[in-house]
Design an enzyme around this catalytic site. Sequence first.
Site, PDB file in Angstrom:
ATOM      1  N   CYS B 210       0.802  -1.234   0.000  1.00 24.68           N
ATOM      2  CA  CYS B 210       0.000   0.000   0.000  1.00 24.68           C
ATOM      3  C   CYS B 210       0.829   1.275   0.000  1.00 24.68           C
ATOM      4  CB  CYS B 210      -0.979  -0.033   1.162  1.00 24.68           C
ATOM      5  SG  CYS B 210      -1.996  -1.523   1.093  1.00 24.68           S
ATOM      6  N   HIS B 337      -3.180   7.988   6.064  1.00 24.24           N
ATOM      7  CA  HIS B 337      -3.364   6.642   5.503  1.00 24.24           C
ATOM      8  C   HIS B 337      -4.765   6.164   5.894  1.00 24.24           C
ATOM      9  CE1 HIS B 337      -2.158   3.017   3.585  1.00 24.24           C
ATOM     10  NE2 HIS B 337      -2.199   2.288   4.665  1.00 24.24           N
ATOM     11  N   GLU B 348      -1.781   5.800  13.890  1.00 21.48           N
ATOM     12  CA  GLU B 348      -1.641   7.026  13.099  1.00 21.48           C
ATOM     13  C   GLU B 348      -2.251   8.233  13.830  1.00 21.48           C
ATOM     14  OE1 GLU B 348      -3.452   6.911   9.217  1.00 21.48           O
ATOM     15  OE2 GLU B 348      -1.925   8.242   8.365  1.00 21.48           O
ATOM     16  N   LYS B 366     -10.345   7.700   2.614  1.00 20.44           N
ATOM     17  CA  LYS B 366     -10.673   6.316   2.246  1.00 20.44           C
ATOM     18  C   LYS B 366     -12.197   6.078   2.241  1.00 20.44           C
ATOM     19  CE  LYS B 366      -6.364   4.178   2.328  1.00 20.44           C
ATOM     20  NZ  LYS B 366      -5.422   5.290   2.391  1.00 20.44           N
ATOM     21  N   HIS B 371      -9.977   1.818   0.106  1.00 20.26           N
ATOM     22  CA  HIS B 371      -8.520   1.708   0.131  1.00 20.26           C
ATOM     23  C   HIS B 371      -8.093   1.103  -1.203  1.00 20.26           C
ATOM     24  CE1 HIS B 371      -4.482   1.219   1.138  1.00 20.26           C
ATOM     25  NE2 HIS B 371      -4.542   0.462   2.214  1.00 20.26           N
ATOM     26  N   PHE B 429       1.946  -3.189   4.024  1.00 16.03           N
ATOM     27  CA  PHE B 429       2.364  -4.472   4.601  1.00 16.03           C
ATOM     28  C   PHE B 429       3.897  -4.571   4.528  1.00 16.03           C
ATOM     29  CE2 PHE B 429      -1.425  -7.633   4.134  1.00 16.03           C
ATOM     30  CZ  PHE B 429      -2.122  -6.906   5.072  1.00 16.03           C
TER      31      PHE B 429
END
Lengths: 270, 444
Positions: B210, B337, B348, B366, B371, B429
């Site tokens: 991502c 994010h 975050e 998002k 996402h 990831f």
Amino acid sequence: MARTEQGDLIVHIEGIGWWSPGVVDWSAAALLLRDGAAFPTGGNAKPAATILPPHERRRAPAPVLLACEVAAQACAMADRAAAALPCVFASMHGDLAITDELCTTLATDPLEVSPTRFHNSVHNAPAGYWTIATQCHAASSAVSAWRGSFAAGLLESAVLACVDETPVLFAAYDIAAQGALAGVIQATMPFGAALVLNAKRGPRTLATLRLHHESHAAPAAALPAAQAAFVEATPIAHSLPLFAALARANACRVQLPNGAATSLSIEVLA
Amino acid sequence: MIDSFDDATGNPAIGVDGSSPARQPARGFAQNACVIIPRPRPTHCRVPSRIVPLAITAFTATSALGRGRAAHGEALRSQRGGLRANDFTETPLACAIGRVDGLETLPLPGAFADYDCRNNRLAWLGIGADGFLDAARAAIERYGADRVALVLGTSTGSIGATEEAYRDLEDGRFPARLRNRVLHTPHSLGVFLETALGTRGPCITVATACSSSAKIFAQAERLLRVGLADAAILAGVDTLCGSVLFGFNALELVSPQACRPFDVARRGISIGEAAGFALLERDGAATAPRLLGYGESSDAHHMSTPHPAGLGARLALADAFARSGLTPGAIDYINLHGTATVKNDAVEAVLVADMFPAGARASSTKGFTGHTLGAAGILEAVLTLLAMEQGIVPGTLNSTAPDPVCGPQLALSNETRTIRAALTNSFGFGGNNCILAFGSGRTQ
């Protein structure tokens, strides 16, 4: 910045890692490359990858073992702490075994997809395992560029080393295709190689490379007939002319495929 | 500059001297916020130098919000989300998705038929919006094909085509229409666009889950700085496929409803698809926005959960500040994010509350797009540039009750604000982090 007036990049190799079936480090590979001898292309041996903790090693996917093995070899030869090195991992296909397993499950019972297999399926799985095992907080990347995966990864690593003036770890790997994918993908054996690159020449310098991006394709590499099977068996073997030049330690120029119609010219400076 | 933010204790949360102070809940945090015992800041991580800003001379995006900048700008202004109930998978999966309409009936032009797949179709649909294809071709004409780099970001590429081949095996073999090997590699998008555009500069795919299409900005900046290219065409494209929908479902990270970033009731992500494009050059009109900096780092913690103290994110942020010369006080907007997973948003939120003054604005988009994984970095860069252009901070769609760990920076609803400097966060990831810093172009 280590750049010539012609816009070429100059980087110095401080460490080399190698793992192919039956040829488990650079000194063994260099002997075969010097002699133009055949490389074994079969067998079920797995890289030791002792840099991974034992519990990770048992469950790590094949590309992770392979990439971590060669990366650790290159760092050891360079006598560089892996934790400090930005790293670039390149692979043409990524984890072909997991792709086969994932797509097989998706075609039959998608709700049975394994969560571990899924998170291991990302192209940056080797970079992830490597940075965890070595406690490396520096930038890590995972790249791919079709037949040019080795050259494109090498170029990005050299760029990183030059612009940020830091030693960089570069590892390239591919494993064998399995299942139905083996019918379309030409990859029948695992092979990985790694380099530690530095823009600064120093006491650890083993060899010096001058890299130039060419806006035309590479001519077919002239390799010993005995090594043809190796080149057919794994895409990262496009790097073989470079490693042969390094093994012979004589000044020469090789050209590796990079983009669809471009290439990377590499002068190995004596 | 980021090492002295913990008002409550006076301790640096990441000790520059290698100390690792146990962290007390800081002012403004709930007492039950995750207790953070950060590891020492790695002393070998060098502070990067300032970079020369690059002009972003063209940019566009296509997502569930529509095709091109006008559709995205209108959606942000009117708080129109693009998520819908999952109608993509044959096996039912109760979730929301951000799907781009019409791809099923938009095959690639005949000359590119060998590359036909959902991901490349979305790339082709997207690159034609806002005159981007013309701008890219003009740059190739202006600089010469060998001086234009093509840098791609994707997580799963055209794996949807591989999945389709496995569904339709003929005697154990791929069906003839899906035997083009390029489709089954991560660089499928790269080979297609390199062929379609005719670039002859460096061409490479970054596939770091991502963070992929955030990292392509960093990679392109390096290629220009080192002199290997005069312009870079950036593309981030990821499409819906079984792997990601059922994979994230297996990890229990997919929300049954439309995702609600930073909400106390958030239950996971909604997956979307998108194509984003940007053209980077050394010079551009004064009105063109700029890439001011970036930071990349690794968590070195876990394959699929973030570092609990956000250590990697903090290192990436420090490098983004160092390269851009910005300080936390100069940041008007942060596109987070904000995936709406329990863990990402908790980490975050604490990072933002710790690092930025109360007046900074932050949100996750998002809820609008889902996402979009490997395309999220560039999609959210485009949304951030649009927010700058329009002078609005987009609200965090679908979220009403922020998690108590959130600071006052979180914008739930749209706000009017002049945005001169902005950040976008992308975390993937493998603990792969990238933070980008953008500056607005001068207003006319």
